[in-house]
Scaffold this active site. Structure first.
Site: not given
Length: 606
Positions: A213, A391, A394
């Protein structure tokens, strides 16, 4: 001036007379409205081996085969050296098998100079697959100065599917792609939790989210092709903020340190009252209960705020070490040097532990920038939209979260602002290190609470007109799949995909990555490894601190700072910043006896 002779005038008059007697040319008529328009030939993706398709006129094209090692109309005829190299190159399947078997052989390799030679080969071969400087982006499917210079864009490896193609995927498949919701529910939604066979845990899953992130920050205002993370790499913007203003709000401006608060005798990120930065918390959460960190979304999950707390403590710990070593340094130099050290520590942990766990290789990966000093390498990186989409892992997320004897549902876990302080860093590290994460590849393993994220990824890929999955396999040197059954390794799901897409060459990028059959005892399939690894390694080793100009002790405050990078581990990150040392790893314990009670072991200089 003499006049023209009559003998010369006669042929000219005869020529004019003949021209007057010729019938008039046929009039230029508009095209028949019923006639089919010529198909853009680049919709067929005719140029192979990274050749560039250039449309000429309406229905013709040229393939630019420059420096591909191939020639011919479609860049399919190899030159001698290319043919020889291709003939001798082992298949990715064979290489993966070799790297994940014959442990005794790799133990020998890891103890010799051969390890460095192989690592250099891996790094250069992988990194060379990523174009540098960057080439295309959302708005430019051709080389342009704007695509190079405007860092607000994600770059892209392949240009988009031309807008005037017969189908969304070029010329193959159906006129309309399957509904994204239907696709996700039929092929991605979890029926039963499938753990990763490699033993990957939630400590790994939260590290992946926290780490990525810093450079995956899609701009909500400008659209999916744009990013707010203008550093395009490991700059630790998720710790220090993505702007100077945010950074200043988070800094203490004393001894290079970041602001913090002490709760129950432990150091945590400051509250938004103390560091007034925007954080995304639900309405009703008071500012004193909101923790302020570099990334505004980290309040979402206790696992993300756990890592934010660890890196905050590590930053301030390193500042103390540098202050003792360099008492004359001012706040700014202490802060900036500490940031460089933490960048190095991050890259070291990512390569030697995080990527090592993902790969499952017996070859022991190594972070040593000097291995690349003897080869041509560009120390610059641009994040690609394909890497961003790839990427979205989940499937790693479990059905619920186990902390001690308590099981937390998603509703109880998300935006839980008290869990980190109530349990403490050690207890959460221990719990997350012991809980299995899900298998990423193979399909049908995304919990329903996060399935909407996969739906949005599919919708964004269509908005940005990403090329088909098989085109990306070819771009990264892989053989395209001939059927859905070859992709999935089974018949039921393959038949359903055939019904929805109509053609394997029309399968989309992200669904292809998640539905591909996994390698034996692996977390995902061949494509995720072969496409993801080049992006990852180029981004890590392309960092400026890995360049010959930066990679020297003086950059990091002398041998003290340099050694912090060279000896960094995940265990040190945790245990040098906690009172007790819990079980910490990127994989679940192999046996009940390979770790002990957390409270019995004190932190030491590991």
């Amino acid at each position: 001036m003499s006049r023209s002779s009559p003998s010369l005038r006669l042929p000219v008059l005869l020529l004019l007379l003949l021209l007057l007697l010729l019938p008039p040319p046929p009039p230029v008529l508009p095209a028949d409205p019923g006639a089919p328009a010529p198909v853009n030939p680049c919709c067929y993706f005719p140029c192979q081996h990274q050749g560039v398709c250039v449309r000429v006129a309406l229905d013709r094209y040229q393939c630019d085969c420059t420096r591909t090692g191939y020639s011919g109309p479609n860049c399919t005829v190899p030159d001698l050296w290319t043919w020889l190299r291709s003939s001798l190159r082992p298949s990715p399947t064979f290489v993966h098998y070799l790297l994940t078997h014959v442990r005794w052989f790799w133990e020998f390799v890891n103890a010799t100079f051969i390890r460095d030679t192989l690592m250099r080969l891996v790094l250069t071969v992988r990194s060379n697959l990523i174009p540098s400087p960057p080439t295309y982006n959302l708005d430019y499917d051709y080389i342009s100065w704007e695509a190079f210079s405007n860092v607000s864009y994600y770059t892209r490896v392949l240009p988009s599917v031309p807008k005037d193609c017969p189908t969304p995927m070029g010329t193959k498949g159906k006129k309309q792609l399957p509904d994204a919701q239907v696709l996700a529910h039929r092929f991605l939604l979890r029926r039963t939790f499938i753990p990763d066979p490699q033993g990957t845990n939630l400590m790994f899953a939260f590290f992946a989210q926290h780490f990525t992130h810093q450079f995956f920050k899609t701009s909500g205002k400008m659209g999916p092709g744009f990013t707010k993370a203008l550093g395009h790499g490991v700059d630790l913007g998720h710790i220090y903020g993505d702007s100077l203003e945010r950074q200043y709000h988070l800094r203490l401006f004393k001894d290079g340190k970041l602001k913090y608060q002490v709760l129950d005798g432990e150091v945590y990120p400051p509250s938004v009252e103390e560091a007034p930065v925007l954080m995304h918390y639900p309405r009703g959460v008071p500012p004193r209960s909101q923790m302020a960190v570099g990334q505004e979304v980290f309040g979402l999950l206790p696992g993300l705020m756990l890592y934010a707390t660890l890196w905050l403590r590590e930053h301030n710990r390193v500042c103390d070490l540098l202050k003792a070593e360099h008492p004359t340094w001012d706040d700014e130099q202490l802060f900036q040097t500490t940031r460089l050290i933490l960048i190095g520590e991050t890259i070291k942990i990512v390569i030697e532990e995080y990527v090592q766990q993902l790969s499952g290789y017996f070859l022991q990966l190594k972070f040593d920038p000097e291995m690349l000093f003897s080869v041509q390498f560009q120390y610059r990186n641009r994040i690609a939209m394909e890497f961003n989409h790839l990427y979205h892992w989940h499937p790693l997320m479990p059905d619920s979260f186990q902390v001690g004897s308590q099981e937390y549902s998603y509703e109880q876990f998300l935006f839980n602002t008290s869990m980190l302080v109530d349990y403490g860093v050690e207890a959460l590290v221990d719990a997350f290190s012991r809980q299995s994460a899900g298998r990423i590849g193979g399909g049908r393993n995304i919990d329903h609470h996060v399935l909407h994220v996969a739906v949005e990824v599919i919708k964004e890929s269509r908005e940005m007109r990403l090329q088909p999955f098989n085109e990306y396999r070819k771009r990264f040197g892989l053989k395209p799949y001939a059927s859905f059954q070859e992709l999935t390794g089974e018949t039921e799901m393959a038949a359903e995909l055939e019904e929805l897409y109509g053609d394997i060459d029309a399968l989309e990028f992200y669904p292809g990555l998640l539905l591909e059959k996994c390698q034996p005892n692996s977390i995902f399939g061949e494509s995720m490894i072969e496409i993801g690894a080049p992006f990852s390694l180029k981004g890590l080793l392309g960092n400026p601190i890995c360049s010959p100009e930066y990679w020297k002790p003086s950059t990091f405050g002398g041998e003290v700072g340099s050694n912090l990078i060279k000896t960094a581990t995940l265990k040190k990150l945790v245990c040098l910043n906690t009172k007790t040392c819990p079980y910490v790893s990127f994989r679940v314990p192999r046996s009940s006896g390979d770790d002990g009670p957390a409270a019995e072991r004190r932190s030491t200089e590991l």
